[in-house]
Design an enzyme around this catalytic site. Structure first.
Site, PDB file in Angstrom:
ATOM      1  CB  SER A  33      -1.052  -0.217   1.233  1.00  7.24           C
ATOM      2  OG  SER A  33      -2.013   1.092   0.998  1.00  7.24           O
ATOM      3  CG  ASP A  72      -6.926  -3.181  -3.144  1.00  4.90           C
ATOM      4  OD1 ASP A  72      -7.692  -2.401  -2.622  1.00  4.90           O
ATOM      5  OD2 ASP A  72      -5.720  -3.042  -3.147  1.00  4.90           O
ATOM      6  CG  HIS A 121      -5.709  -2.756   0.317  1.00  5.42           C
ATOM      7  ND1 HIS A 121      -5.032  -2.404  -0.768  1.00  5.42           N
ATOM      8  CD2 HIS A 121      -5.190  -2.248   1.350  1.00  5.42           C
ATOM      9  CE1 HIS A 121      -4.226  -1.266  -0.273  1.00  5.42           C
ATOM     10  NE2 HIS A 121      -4.246  -1.298   0.992  1.00  5.42           N
TER      11      HIS A 121
END
Length: 345
Positions: free
Chosen positions: A149, A262, A294
């Site tokens: 991320s 995601d 995710h």
């Protein structure tokens, strides 16, 4: 809460009674762990070094968690995705270093008026890379960064600060400006729980995002007028950073992975930018795992925040692909090897 500090909604979730259990692909007899300190006082942070029992210099990788004050495991409810990765990779012969973020170990740093994304990640990531370089179990020419991320977004900046990094693994790295993504995610969530409160929250997020985009944004813009209450220098720094361009300027191999389900970092809004900027390079491998969210947890149907409340583990195909890419004998052919659960973009 709205921008005046008034609470509009409250949900009390039951405490989790489920503790983390090792994923099936982690073989505990194949590695040991030891505590380490990353960085220097007064902002040093604790970390964990996961060492394969197999002797000989091994590739090493530093793990960087996503945005927010995460611990070294990136603990999310009953889940620990970075611990999954650390134990899975160490079971396959990779030395892994993970550590608590400075915002977790020293939460007061966020209140510094000049706090930026670089402050949140770069000093400790560089220190971690150098720690692996010095360790006798690690091949100093094979020390990699793996970021998830926002941790993936920042890996090119860390590699620019520490040129000895051998390559980058980017998992669900966001490329869309974060203040725009916040509005998009709020709109996505509103489709699951529509109502005036969420619409008001979207309006506030859009207004704050517009302030970040405004040419009038300055270091003196009040925190409360900006997304998440982060200081203006954070947004000035973020606004001026393009992770794809930064990655393109590096002469380093990269593995870029994305979950197809995601909703936080998406195939259309984020992954497409990595593909446009880097897919032409022979040293960049790009893959989508259609069933993964995710956190790279496999599932079905639209992903929701409640999915993270159930005990899960990182997709074994992801762990296997990363381990093969990090292996000392990896070659160009690895970018064409099939693996269950993903497709070449």
């Amino acid at each position: 809460m709205d921008d005046t500090g008034i609470l509009h909604g409250l949900r009390l979730a039951p405490p989790s009674t489920t503790s983390w259990t090792p994923p099936p692909y982690a073989v505990r007899s194949r590695f040991t762990e030891q505590e380490v300190t990353v960085g220097t006082s007064p902002l040093a942070v604790p970390g964990t070094l996961t060492l394969p029992r197999k002797r000989g210099p091994r590739p090493g990788v530093v793990l960087l968690s996503g945005g927010g004050p995460f611990d070294r495991d990136e603990t999310s409810g009953p889940n620990k995705p970075l611990k999954d990765l650390a134990w899975g990779l160490a079971s396959r012969g990779v030395v892994v270093l993970r550590f608590d973020k400075v915002t977790h170990a020293h939460p007061d740093v966020v209140s510094a008026p000049d706090f930026t994304m670089s402050d949140e990640y770069v000093p400790h990531a560089v220190a971690a890379v150098r720690l692996l370089h010095r360790h006798p179990a690690v091949n100093a020419e094979q020390v990699f960064l793996l970021g998830h991320s926002m941790g993936g977004k920042v890996t090119p900046r860390v590699a620019a600060a520490e040129p000895s990094v051998a390559g980058l693994v980017i998992l669900a790295g966001d490329t869309q400006p974060m203040h725009h993504a916040a509005v998009r995610v709020a709109r996505y969530l509103s489709t699951m729980s529509p109502g005036p409160d969420i619409e008001a929250a979207i309006a506030i997020a859009a207004e704050q995002a517009a302030r970040v985009d405004s040419p009038e944004l300055s270091a003196s813009t009040p925190n409360e007028d900006l997304p998440f209450g982060f200081p203006a220098p954070f947004w000035l720094d973020m606004r001026g950073y393009d992770p794809v361009s930064a990655a393109a300027g590096l002469d380093k191999p990269m593995l870029i992975l994305q979950g197809g389900r995601d909703y936080q970092v998406t195939v259309d809004d984020d992954f497409a930018r990595w593909r446009r900027g880097l897919d032409h390079r022979s040293d960049v491998t790009i893959r989508i795992y259609d069933a993964d969210d995710h956190l790279f947890f496999p599932g079905e149907g639209p992903s929701t925040p409640t999915d993270y409340e159930a005990p899960q583990h990182v997709d074994p195909a992801v762990v296997t692909d990363i381990a093969q890419w990090l292996a000392p004998n990896r070659g160009k052919l690895t970018r064409f090897l099939p693996a269950a659960g993903h497709r070449r973009s």
